[in-house]
Design an enzyme around this catalytic site. Structure first.
Site, PDB file in Angstrom:
ATOM      1  N   SER A  47       2.689 -22.552   2.927  1.00 16.42           N
ATOM      2  CA  SER A  47       4.025 -23.175   2.684  1.00 16.42           C
ATOM      3  C   SER A  47       4.867 -22.707   3.935  1.00 16.42           C
ATOM      4  CB  SER A  47       4.681 -22.315   1.541  1.00 16.42           C
ATOM      5  OG  SER A  47       5.630 -23.265   1.282  1.00 16.42           O
ATOM      6  N   ASN A  48       6.136 -22.628   3.805  1.00 15.91           N
ATOM      7  CA  ASN A  48       6.841 -22.497   4.958  1.00 15.91           C
ATOM      8  C   ASN A  48       8.319 -21.740   4.560  1.00 15.91           C
ATOM      9  OD1 ASN A  48       8.576 -24.331   4.627  1.00 15.91           O
ATOM     10  ND2 ASN A  48       7.066 -25.707   4.874  1.00 15.91           N
TER      11      ASN A  48
END
Ligand code: PMT
Length: 237
Positions: A47-48
């Site tokens: 993810s980020n």
């Protein structure tokens, strides 16, 4: 608890002049926000750092300007406030986000989400065991949501974002052309100001025949300024 500056910026949306309150009246706007998560195994994901603040601010501002909003949100680390008129459609992965977007894209599509560009090709069904020799993960590209929408037979007015750590204007212009969108909103990420998980941000807007810099300000105010420019381009006089 949000910073007082952010609370004031959100309150300003409640006291907009009557003309502004109908700027986007009658328009259906789909907005994506937050990160996507791409499963590695049942307990791990790629993810980020997106918090969803920018996309949620755009959704709230669009409602304040009279639009009917569909907000499609990736999983948030912390809940964010929304006007009662919006019930977010929560998704996890890029594929889920694409399907939710395509279900009813509306008149304007604003792709604020930080969509993972890749996902593990074959997520494990059980938790992967630690291997002292390390591990290799094979990634496959995710669908490009905004490019898919822009390539529809009757596309909505498409707005992409560009999140860059260098050469902001050059990379944003390249994405504007590659994704065939009507407008791109470029922001620097990974620095000391703006971008991911901050209450303030700044944007460079690029469209076919122009550009506009929106300086650092609280995301709710920035969202209003972005939507005002979108309205100018959507309803050319
Ligand atoms: O959520 P916050 O913490 O408030 O942070 C806001 C933000 C930095 C996430 C936001 O302002 C922003 O820049 N969003 C776009 C992030 C991003 O994925 O940028 P990109 O340059 O990698 O992608 C370009 C565009 O393509 C974006 O509109 C993105 O939504 C879209 N995209 C990307 C990959 C993909 N598979 N599908 C897409 O639609």
């Amino acid at each position: 608890m949000y910073e007082p500056k952010l609370i004031c910026a959100a309150l300003e949306q409640l006291f907009l002049p009557a003309a502004d309150k109908s700027l986007l009246a009658g328009l259906r706007i789909t907005i994506t926000a937050g990160p996507t998560r791409e499963a590695i195994d049942p307990v791990r994901f790629i993810s980020n750092h997106s918090s969803g603040k920018m996309g949620y601010a755009i959704a709230a501002a669009a409602v304040a300007l009279g639009a009917k909003v569909r907000l499609i949100s990736g999983p948030l680390a912390s809940p964010l406030p929304l006007p009662a008129a919006i019930t977010p459609i929560m998704v996890t992965s890029a594929t889920e986000m694409l399907n939710a977007v395509l279900a009813d894209v509306g008149d304007i599509f604003i792709a604020t989400a930080a969509v993972a560009d890749y996902r593990p090709l074959a997520p494990a069904t059980h938790k992967m065991k630690r291997d002292a020799n390390g591990m290799n993960l094979t990634l496959t590209p995710n669908p490009d949501i905004v490019a898919t929408v822009a390539a529809l037979a009757s596309p909505p007015f498409c707005v992409a974002f560009a999140a860059e750590t260098e050469a902001l204007k050059d990379y944003a212009r390249q994405k504007f052309i590659a994704k065939k969108v009507n407008l791109i909103a470029a922001n620097l990420v990974g620095g000391l100001e703006g971008g991911f998980n901050r209450d303030e941000n700044s944007l460079w807007l690029f469209w076919g025949s122009g550009e506009l810099q929106l300086p650092l300000m609280p995301k709710p105010q920035l969202a209003l300024a972005l939507l005002q420019q979108i309205a100018l381009l959507y309803y050319p006089s």
